[in-house]
Design an enzyme around this catalytic site. Structure first.
Site, PDB file in Angstrom:
ATOM      1  CG  ASN A   9    -134.010 -40.134 -19.885  1.00 63.11           C
ATOM      2  OD1 ASN A   9    -134.396 -39.464 -20.559  1.00 63.11           O
ATOM      3  ND2 ASN A   9    -133.166 -41.182 -20.221  1.00 63.11           N
ATOM      4  CD1 TRP A  10    -139.105 -37.422 -16.598  1.00 60.84           C
ATOM      5  CD2 TRP A  10    -140.065 -35.638 -17.157  1.00 60.84           C
ATOM      6  NE1 TRP A  10    -139.217 -36.659 -15.674  1.00 60.84           N
ATOM      7  CE2 TRP A  10    -139.832 -35.459 -15.803  1.00 60.84           C
ATOM      8  CE3 TRP A  10    -140.915 -34.784 -17.880  1.00 60.84           C
ATOM      9  CZ2 TRP A  10    -140.559 -34.661 -15.149  1.00 60.84           C
ATOM     10  CZ3 TRP A  10    -141.456 -33.492 -17.119  1.00 60.84           C
ATOM     11  CH2 TRP A  10    -141.029 -33.483 -15.736  1.00 60.84           C
ATOM     12  CE  LYS A  11    -135.322 -43.986 -20.557  1.00 58.79           C
ATOM     13  NZ  LYS A  11    -135.178 -45.574 -20.677  1.00 58.79           N
ATOM     14  CG  HIS A  96    -130.005 -43.041 -22.816  1.00 53.63           C
ATOM     15  ND1 HIS A  96    -130.685 -44.147 -23.248  1.00 53.63           N
ATOM     16  CD2 HIS A  96    -130.372 -42.842 -21.347  1.00 53.63           C
ATOM     17  CE1 HIS A  96    -131.254 -44.692 -22.349  1.00 53.63           C
ATOM     18  NE2 HIS A  96    -131.355 -44.231 -21.554  1.00 53.63           N
ATOM     19  CD  GLU A  98    -133.839 -45.810 -24.229  1.00 52.45           C
ATOM     20  OE1 GLU A  98    -134.185 -44.668 -24.186  1.00 52.45           O
ATOM     21  OE2 GLU A  98    -133.984 -46.375 -23.070  1.00 52.45           O
ATOM     22  CD  GLU A 169    -128.793 -44.626 -17.753  1.00 55.99           C
ATOM     23  OE1 GLU A 169    -129.637 -44.597 -16.951  1.00 55.99           O
ATOM     24  OE2 GLU A 169    -129.015 -44.685 -18.978  1.00 55.99           O
ATOM     25  N   GLY A 175    -134.972 -50.050 -17.998  1.00 50.92           N
ATOM     26  CA  GLY A 175    -136.386 -50.724 -18.439  1.00 50.92           C
ATOM     27  C   GLY A 175    -136.969 -51.986 -18.477  1.00 50.92           C
ATOM     28  CB  SER A 215    -134.474 -51.364 -13.166  1.00 50.81           C
ATOM     29  OG  SER A 215    -134.791 -51.760 -14.445  1.00 50.81           O
ATOM     30  N   GLY A 236    -135.276 -43.551 -15.334  1.00 51.23           N
ATOM     31  CA  GLY A 236    -136.293 -43.496 -16.653  1.00 51.23           C
ATOM     32  C   GLY A 236    -137.858 -43.481 -15.955  1.00 51.23           C
ATOM     33  N   GLY A 237    -138.058 -44.844 -16.187  1.00 48.63           N
ATOM     34  CA  GLY A 237    -139.512 -45.299 -15.670  1.00 48.63           C
ATOM     35  C   GLY A 237    -139.955 -44.753 -14.396  1.00 48.63           C
TER      36      GLY A 237
HETATM   37  P1  PGA Z   1    -134.979 -46.930 -16.459  1.00 48.40           P
HETATM   38  O1  PGA Z   1    -134.413 -46.058 -17.291  1.00 48.40           O
HETATM   39  O2  PGA Z   1    -135.046 -46.165 -14.944  1.00 48.40           O
HETATM   40  O3  PGA Z   1    -136.458 -46.919 -16.890  1.00 48.40           O
HETATM   41  O4  PGA Z   1    -134.410 -48.246 -16.233  1.00 48.40           O
HETATM   42  C1  PGA Z   1    -132.994 -45.486 -17.301  1.00 48.40           C
HETATM   43  C2  PGA Z   1    -132.570 -44.566 -18.362  1.00 48.40           C
HETATM   44  O5  PGA Z   1    -132.735 -45.145 -19.465  1.00 48.40           O
HETATM   45  O6  PGA Z   1    -131.927 -43.604 -18.092  1.00 48.40           O
END
Ligand code: PGA
Length: 252
Positions: A9-11, A96, A98, A169, A175, A215, A236-237
């Site tokens: 997930n490159w956001k 998600h 967010e 999640e 994050g 994470s 994500g990250g």
């Molecule tokens: P993260 O994000 O790996 O940076 O914690 C995961 C996500 O939000 O899908």
């Protein structure tokens, strides 16, 4: 036996050109070290087309980060499932945390989007659920997850549910560098699988893949991914660096 699925997930990161480069690195890395897992990358909308071209002929699939539930219309800033499918998208992240926290996503909008994604086999949704730290600490976690899962799957037939993926999640792990322990994650994944069995039946609950997200990195992937009900990751990250993303996939 469920096939593991990893989605990057490159956001809101990377220009289209940078996304193209990252996609190329992922494709080349997997060519050198093939995996039996399913691999998906989810760039921003403006990079989808260019990343699709890079993925052509590779086993890596294209995903999007959200969609609207209508096919078209006066919805400034939104994009439809049909439009995503037309550029080669297979998976779409829906709900998600967010989106829920900053953009008014509710269980009802998650459900509308999921039903639209599945209608006519357009897209496969990756449905995100997860509790906040406060919800966990006040004993509300199971209720929150249950409400999110029931809401997401309302009106979705068993035959369609088979095309969905769930991403568990925990919001406090996204994050933050603080992942759920393998035991914490496994117990929620098991809880979700039991919920699916009660909503549908065992064949559905045993088939639907449940990703862990929050994470996830090469250093903690092996422990988490060896849990019986964890079927991959939403990353994500660590997915913004090909080596880290590939490292997680390789540890499964
Ligand atoms: P993260 O994000 O790996 O940076 O914690 C995961 C996500 O939000 O899908």
């Amino acid at each position: 036996m469920r096939r593991k699925i990893f989605a990057g997930n490159w956001k809101m990161h990377k220009t289209a050109a940078e996304s193209e480069g990252l996609a190329r690195d992922v494709v080349e890395g997997l060519r050198a070290h093939p995996t039996s897992s399913e691999v998906v990358v989810c760039p921003t909308y403006v990079a989808l087309d260019r990343v699709a071209a890079v993925l052509t002929g590779s086993p890596v699939l294209l995903g999007a980060q959200d969609m609207h539930w209508e096919s078209q219309g006066a919805y400034t800033g939104k994009i439809s499932a049909d439009m995503l499918q037309a550029v080669g998208v297979t998976y779409v992240i829906i709900g998600h945390s967010e989106q829920r926290a900053y953009f008014h996503e509710t269980d009802e909008t998650v459900n509308r989007k999921a039903r639209k994604a599945l209608a006519g086999g357009i897209l496969k949704p990756i449905l995100c659920v997860g509790e906040t730290l406060q919800e966990r600490e006040t004993g509300l976690m199971e209720k929150v997850i249950q409400t999110q899962i029931r809401g997401a799957y309302a009106g979705i037939a068993a035959s369609e549910a088979l095309h969905t993926v769930i991403a568990y999640e925990p919001v406090w792990a996204i994050g933050t560098g603080r992942n759920a322990s393998p035991e914490q994650a496994q117990s929620v994944h098991f809880f979700i699988r039991e919920l699916l069995a009660s909503l549908y039946d065992r064949s559905v609950s045993e088939a639907v893949r449940i990703q862990y997200g929050g994470s996830l990195k090469p250093e903690n992937a092996l422990e988490l991914l060896s849990q019986p009900d964890i079927d991959g990751g939403l990353i994500g990250g660590a997915s913004l660096k090909a080596d880290a993303f590939l490292g997680i996939i390789a540890s499964s």
